[in-house]
Every structure is written in structure tokens, then in C-alpha cells.
Design an enzyme around this catalytic site. Structure first.
Site, PDB file in Angstrom:
ATOM      1  N   TYR A  57     -13.328  13.765  53.567  1.00  0.00           N
ATOM      2  CA  TYR A  57     -14.965  13.641  53.027  1.00  0.00           C
ATOM      3  C   TYR A  57     -15.702  14.619  52.648  1.00  0.00           C
ATOM      4  O   TYR A  57     -15.362  15.714  53.425  1.00  0.00           O
ATOM      5  CB  TYR A  57     -15.596  12.642  53.994  1.00  0.00           C
ATOM      6  CG  TYR A  57     -16.006  11.167  53.483  1.00  0.00           C
ATOM      7  CD1 TYR A  57     -16.735  11.134  52.257  1.00  0.00           C
ATOM      8  CD2 TYR A  57     -15.214  10.096  53.857  1.00  0.00           C
ATOM      9  CE1 TYR A  57     -16.952   9.835  51.830  1.00  0.00           C
ATOM     10  CE2 TYR A  57     -15.896   9.004  53.391  1.00  0.00           C
ATOM     11  CZ  TYR A  57     -16.375   8.882  52.189  1.00  0.00           C
ATOM     12  OH  TYR A  57     -16.632   7.540  51.826  1.00  0.00           O
ATOM     13  N   GLU A  59     -18.716  14.664  50.300  1.00  0.00           N
ATOM     14  CA  GLU A  59     -19.873  14.559  49.463  1.00  0.00           C
ATOM     15  C   GLU A  59     -20.531  15.751  49.033  1.00  0.00           C
ATOM     16  O   GLU A  59     -20.754  16.625  50.165  1.00  0.00           O
ATOM     17  CB  GLU A  59     -20.890  13.543  50.285  1.00  0.00           C
ATOM     18  CG  GLU A  59     -20.406  12.020  50.090  1.00  0.00           C
ATOM     19  CD  GLU A  59     -21.210  11.150  50.745  1.00  0.00           C
ATOM     20  OE1 GLU A  59     -22.200  11.336  51.119  1.00  0.00           O
ATOM     21  OE2 GLU A  59     -21.015  10.021  50.780  1.00  0.00           O
ATOM     22  N   ASP A 203     -16.073  11.239  23.641  1.00  0.00           N
ATOM     23  CA  ASP A 203     -15.396  10.856  24.710  1.00  0.00           C
ATOM     24  C   ASP A 203     -13.763  10.830  24.408  1.00  0.00           C
ATOM     25  O   ASP A 203     -13.359  10.232  23.282  1.00  0.00           O
ATOM     26  CB  ASP A 203     -15.544   9.084  25.086  1.00  0.00           C
ATOM     27  CG  ASP A 203     -14.622   8.440  26.075  1.00  0.00           C
ATOM     28  OD1 ASP A 203     -13.502   9.239  26.355  1.00  0.00           O
ATOM     29  OD2 ASP A 203     -14.994   7.258  26.528  1.00  0.00           O
ATOM     30  N   THR A 229     -10.848  11.042  30.598  1.00  0.00           N
ATOM     31  CA  THR A 229      -9.964  10.726  31.650  1.00  0.00           C
ATOM     32  C   THR A 229      -9.195  11.821  31.551  1.00  0.00           C
ATOM     33  O   THR A 229      -8.773  12.546  30.919  1.00  0.00           O
ATOM     34  CB  THR A 229      -9.160   9.461  31.441  1.00  0.00           C
ATOM     35  OG1 THR A 229      -8.611   9.412  30.153  1.00  0.00           O
ATOM     36  CG2 THR A 229     -10.310   8.159  31.458  1.00  0.00           C
ATOM     37  N   LYS A 232      -4.335  10.275  30.656  1.00  0.00           N
ATOM     38  CA  LYS A 232      -3.646   9.719  29.362  1.00  0.00           C
ATOM     39  C   LYS A 232      -2.797  11.145  28.677  1.00  0.00           C
ATOM     40  O   LYS A 232      -1.869  11.517  29.563  1.00  0.00           O
ATOM     41  CB  LYS A 232      -4.518   9.468  28.457  1.00  0.00           C
ATOM     42  CG  LYS A 232      -5.288   8.233  28.895  1.00  0.00           C
ATOM     43  CD  LYS A 232      -6.410   7.463  28.167  1.00  0.00           C
ATOM     44  CE  LYS A 232      -6.802   6.256  28.558  1.00  0.00           C
ATOM     45  NZ  LYS A 232      -8.036   6.337  29.341  1.00  0.00           N
ATOM     46  N   ARG A 238      -5.029   9.631  37.685  1.00  0.00           N
ATOM     47  CA  ARG A 238      -5.847   8.899  37.247  1.00  0.00           C
ATOM     48  C   ARG A 238      -7.313   9.365  37.569  1.00  0.00           C
ATOM     49  O   ARG A 238      -7.637   9.322  39.001  1.00  0.00           O
ATOM     50  CB  ARG A 238      -5.709   7.309  37.745  1.00  0.00           C
ATOM     51  CG  ARG A 238      -4.310   6.711  37.655  1.00  0.00           C
ATOM     52  CD  ARG A 238      -4.528   5.416  37.659  1.00  0.00           C
ATOM     53  NE  ARG A 238      -5.201   4.469  36.455  1.00  0.00           N
ATOM     54  CZ  ARG A 238      -4.694   4.465  35.155  1.00  0.00           C
ATOM     55  NH1 ARG A 238      -3.151   4.604  35.012  1.00  0.00           N
ATOM     56  NH2 ARG A 238      -4.911   4.067  34.150  1.00  0.00           N
TER      57      ARG A 238
HETATM   58  C1  LIG Z   1     -12.058   6.056  25.164  1.00  0.00           C
HETATM   59  C2  LIG Z   1     -11.921   5.843  26.700  1.00  0.00           C
HETATM   60  N1  LIG Z   1     -12.985   6.022  27.449  1.00  0.00           N
HETATM   61  C3  LIG Z   1     -13.050   5.621  28.854  1.00  0.00           C
HETATM   62  C4  LIG Z   1     -11.829   4.939  29.198  1.00  0.00           C
HETATM   63  C5  LIG Z   1     -11.981   4.336  30.843  1.00  0.00           C
HETATM   64  O1  LIG Z   1     -11.253   4.835  31.580  1.00  0.00           O
HETATM   65  P1  LIG Z   1     -10.903   4.283  32.871  1.00  0.00           P
HETATM   66  O2  LIG Z   1     -10.049   3.206  32.496  1.00  0.00           O
HETATM   67  O3  LIG Z   1     -10.241   5.101  33.461  1.00  0.00           O
HETATM   68  O4  LIG Z   1     -12.168   3.549  33.445  1.00  0.00           O
HETATM   69  C6  LIG Z   1     -10.841   4.582  28.514  1.00  0.00           C
HETATM   70  C7  LIG Z   1      -9.455   3.826  29.125  1.00  0.00           C
HETATM   71  O5  LIG Z   1      -8.835   3.397  28.252  1.00  0.00           O
HETATM   72  C8  LIG Z   1     -10.942   5.079  27.135  1.00  0.00           C
HETATM   73  O6  LIG Z   1      -9.730   4.885  26.195  1.00  0.00           O
END
Ligand SMILES: Cc1ncc(COP(=O)(O)O)c(C=O)c1O
Length: 422
Positions: A57, A59, A203, A229, A232, A238
Site C-alpha cells: 500500500y 497512498e 486525450d 491510457t 493501447k 492497463r
Molecule cells: C480516448 C480514450 N480515453 C479514455 C479511455 C478510457 O480508458 P479506460 O477504458 O482505461 O478507462 C479510452 C478507452 O477506450 C479512450 O479510447
């Protein structure tokens, strides 16, 4: 089901679960995985995510924890942070978000109050749920306003984005998405966000690996926050990261912990560090370039077979196929292709007259097949299999789907996937 000899302890303790893992290994090994948000992590990433770091843990942040015994964990997290900063050229990185959705939620927590207006691309246009779409907490707790793409080109209309931003004055603007086959113009978004006085978030969940490998322009010089993320195109575990200039570091860190999360998943942090190390190698630049080259070759081969592609093709790893002219619904095609050993997801296309759970399109991509070493020379065969699968779906021809499945399995056997038992 095959017995997973690679997991001896699991097989002894819980043979039922071990059999499921073995079956999944076999499935991932034998099938052509075209879901653009998936990949195969390396054996090293797998090993890092299965370590005793899981037991701890932590935090807080390195050097500022609420639990003792962080001698090693602090170093793991510092390593991941340093590698993220170096790879993406950012001043600040937070590697603790559990996944992409909580990472985006932390951004709202850092820069907006409940009820504030936020702006992102509409989900059916290619945006993500967490960009203020109504069914998501981000669309329920904030007032989400949404932009799209032009119906005639499938491209973002920056005049529309600008007009909406100046009219609605959102606190936060998200760019990037989940079904966008074209290069994102971060500079154009930045100009609009500046005019509107909004915090701009890129994002880059889908394209982080392409950015790291130099196959997509970086948002870093243009935006306030980068959310991604790690699982991908970046080919990590993950997880997720938030990156920014130093001026936003405090707000982001506070939002992730204690704002939204408790203890970080240290085994994931470690695996992120490994993935970032791998992504910093020259070979990862080759990988990123090959992902794009494969996607372009696949798009060309599909166009030659008469498929309609949203925006007419791709600049990145992703292709959005509109099957309307083939008279086969996306879901029917996706399920038939699955039986043919080709794993895709059904997807809305912009201005889709069909419902999200039964849309007109399928979404495909090349990150996974490129990780297996497939090149542009294989894309004509992949397009032919997709064509045969979609045609067989329309006719209900199960024999043809089985024939394709056998051919796919042969090619996959010749190209073993990273991290899977040979
Ligand atoms: C552009 C984008 N943002 C955020 C996410 C969310 O990611 P997670 O599925 O890990 O919560 C995704 C997932 O497909 C995504 O394609």
C-alpha cells in the site's frame, strides 16, 4: 481448452480459473486481433505486472507517503515518472490513475466544479464517454457540450468547434477520441481554447504509442494536460497517466490522490515503467511507423474492395468502416468476423441512423497485428479475409467463416504474439 502449463501454481490452486486463462491465451494466439485499443504486451511487462509490488500500500507520492516501507516502491514510481517525462518531453507526470476513465475524471476534478460547462467530441462522432457524454458521470455532473465531424468529409470542423467554444465558454475542452482515424490538429484546438479561456486536454489514449514513436505529432507544446491510457498503442499494462507543465502539477496530483483514488497499483506502475523503457528504444519508433504503414495499406486494400471508410482512409492506427453500402449491420459483421477468427468491434459511424448497440460500422486497427510482426505485405490478405467475412455474414455462410478462420490461424501460427506461450 488447453492446460496453461505456463502457470503451474495457478493450475494447482485453481484449475478452473487456470483453464480460462489458458483458453484466453489460445484465443489471443490463434485469432487476428484488430481492435485498435488492444495490443500484446511484452513478456517483461507481463512479468512486472505480476510481482510482489502488488502486496504494498502506498497512498501518497514518492517521498510523501502515508504508509511506511516504501524504500523500493518510491524508486519504482520515480522511475516510471522520470521515464514518462523523458519519453513525452513533459515537465510533470502522474502515473497513478487506475485507468483512462478515472484519469479523465481527475482532470475535471482539477479544473472544473460540478455543473460547469465542459466540451468534448460527441461519442457517436468518435469521442469518448468521459468527454462529457450524457450517460457518463462526466456528462451528468458537468454540462457537456459536444462537437463532431463534418458529414461530407468525416473531419473535425474547426469553425464549428470555435463557434461552440466561444458561445459556451467551457472550463475544459477535450480533444482526441476513440474512433478518430485522422491526425489531431492540437495547435488548432489550442488556439480555440486560448480564445475561449478553457483548459485544453489532449486525450491521446489511442495514439500515445504513435506519439512516443514519432508517428503522430505531439500535443505537448500545445495543450495544458495530456491524458493517456498506457495499454493501447503504448503497449503497456492497463493503466493511465496524466502529464502537464509544472504549473498544473499540484492540481493534477491532488485530484488523483486524495481527490479520486486511494493507493496506487504499484505492480501496474512497475509495468508502466517497463513499457516506457521499451517505448524509448529505437525499435519502438520502427514499431510505431509500421503500425501506421500497415493501417494505410489495409485501408487502401479495403477501399479497393469497395468498402466505405469514414474520412476516406486513415493517418494513424485506426480505420472506421461504414458497412451501410454492404447492407450488413456492424454488429452482424463483427459477430461473423469473430467466428472467422478476426476480432473487431462494432461501432457507430458519424451521423449513424442506427442505434449505438446495433450500429452501421466496425472499427479496426493495426497495433496488435504489428506487434506480431505482420507487415504491409500481409494487409491484402487481411482485407480479403474481412471482405469474405462480411460477405459471408450477409449470406449466413458459416462454412466460409470456418474456412477463413483456418487461414487466419495458419498465418497467426507463423507469427507468434509477444507474451504468449509459443
Ligand atoms: C480516448 C480514450 N480515453 C479514455 C479511455 C478510457 O480508458 P479506460 O477504458 O482505461 O478507462 C479510452 C478507452 O477506450 C479512450 O479510447
Amino acid at each position: 481448452m488447453t492446460l496453461p502449463l505456463s502457470h503451474p501454481a495457478l493450475s494447482t490452486t485453481d484449475p478452473e480459473l487456470a483453464a480460462l486463462v489458458g483458453a484466453e491465451e489460445q484465443l489471443q494466439s490463434e485469432t487476428l486481433r484488430l481492435i485498435p485499443s488492444e495490443n500484446y504486451v511484452s513478456q517483461a511487462v507481463l512479468e512486472a505486472s505480476g510481482t510482489v509490488l502488488q502486496n504494498k500500500y502506498s497512498e501518497g507520492y514518492a517521498g510523501r507517503r502515508y504508509y511506511e516501507g516504501q524504500q523500493n516502491i518510491d524508486q519504482v514510481e520515480r522511475l516510471a515518472v522520470a521515464r514518462a517525462k523523458s519519453l513525452f518531453g513533459v515537465e510533470h507526470a502522474n502515473v497513478q490513475p487506475y485507468s483512462g476513465s478515472p484519469a479523465n475524471l481527475a482532470v475535471y476534478l482539477a479544473f472544473a466544479e460540478p455543473g460547469d460547462t465542459v466540451m468534448g467530441m460527441a461519442l457517436p462522432m468518435g469521442g469518448h464517454l468521459t468527454h462529457g457524454w450524457g450517460v457518463s458521470a462526466t456528462g451528468k455532473w458537468f454540462r457537456g457540450v459536444q462537437y463532431g465531424v463534418r458529414q461530407d468529409t468525416g473531419l473535425i470542423d474547426f469553425d464549428e468547434v470555435r463557434e461552440l467554444a466561444l458561445k459556451e465558454r467551457p472550463k475544459v475542452i477535450f480533444c482526441g477520441g476513440t474512433a478518430l482515424p485522422r491526425t489531431i490538429d492540437f495547435a488548432a484546438f489550442a488556439e480555440i481554447a486560448r480564445e475561449a479561456g478553457a483548459v485544453l486536454v489532449a486525450d491521446v489514449a489511442h495514439i500515445a504509442g504513435l506519439i512516443a514513436g514519432g508517428a503522430h505529432p505531439s500535443p505537448v507544446p500545445h495543450v495544458d494536460v495530456v491524458s493517456t491510457t498506457t495499454h493501447k498503442t503504448l503497449r503497456g499494462p492497463r493503466g493511465a497517466m496524466l502529464m502537464s507543465r509544472e504549473e498544473h502539477a499540484k492540481a493534477i496530483d491532488k485530484a488523483v490522490f486524495p481527490g479520486l483514488q486511494g493507493g496506487p497499483h504499484n505492480q501496474t506502475t512497475a509495468a508502466i515503467a517497463v513499457a516506457l523503457h521499451e517505448a524509448a528504444q529505437p525499435s519502438f519508433r520502427d514499431y510505431a511507423a509500421q503500425v501506421v504503414a500497415n493501417a494505410k495499406a489495409l485501408a487502401e486494400a479495403l477501399l479497393a474492395r469497395g468498402f466505405d471508410l469514414v474520412s476516406g482512409g486513415t493517418d494513424n492506427h485506426l480505420i472506421l468502416m461504414d458497412l451501410t453500402s454492404k447492407d450488413v449491420p456492424g454488429k452482424v459483421a463483427a459477430k461473423a468476423l469473430d467466428r472467422a477468427g478476426i476480432v473487431v468491434n462494432y461501432n457507430t459511424v458519424p451521423y449513424d441512423p442506427r442505434k449505438p448497440f446495433d450500429p452501421s460500422g466496425i472499427r479496426i486497427g493495426t497495433p496488435s497485428l504489428t506487434s506480431r510482426g505482420l507487415g504491409t505485405e500481409h494487409m491484402a490478405a487481411v482485407a480479403a479475409w474481412i471482405d469474405r467475412g462480411v460477405t459471408a455474414a450477409g449470406k449466413g455462410d458459416e462454412d466460409e467463416l470456418a474456412a477463413v478462420r483456418a487461414e487466419v490461424a495458419d498465418l497467426m501460427a507463423a507469427h507468434p504474439a509477444p507474451g504468449l506461450p509459443a
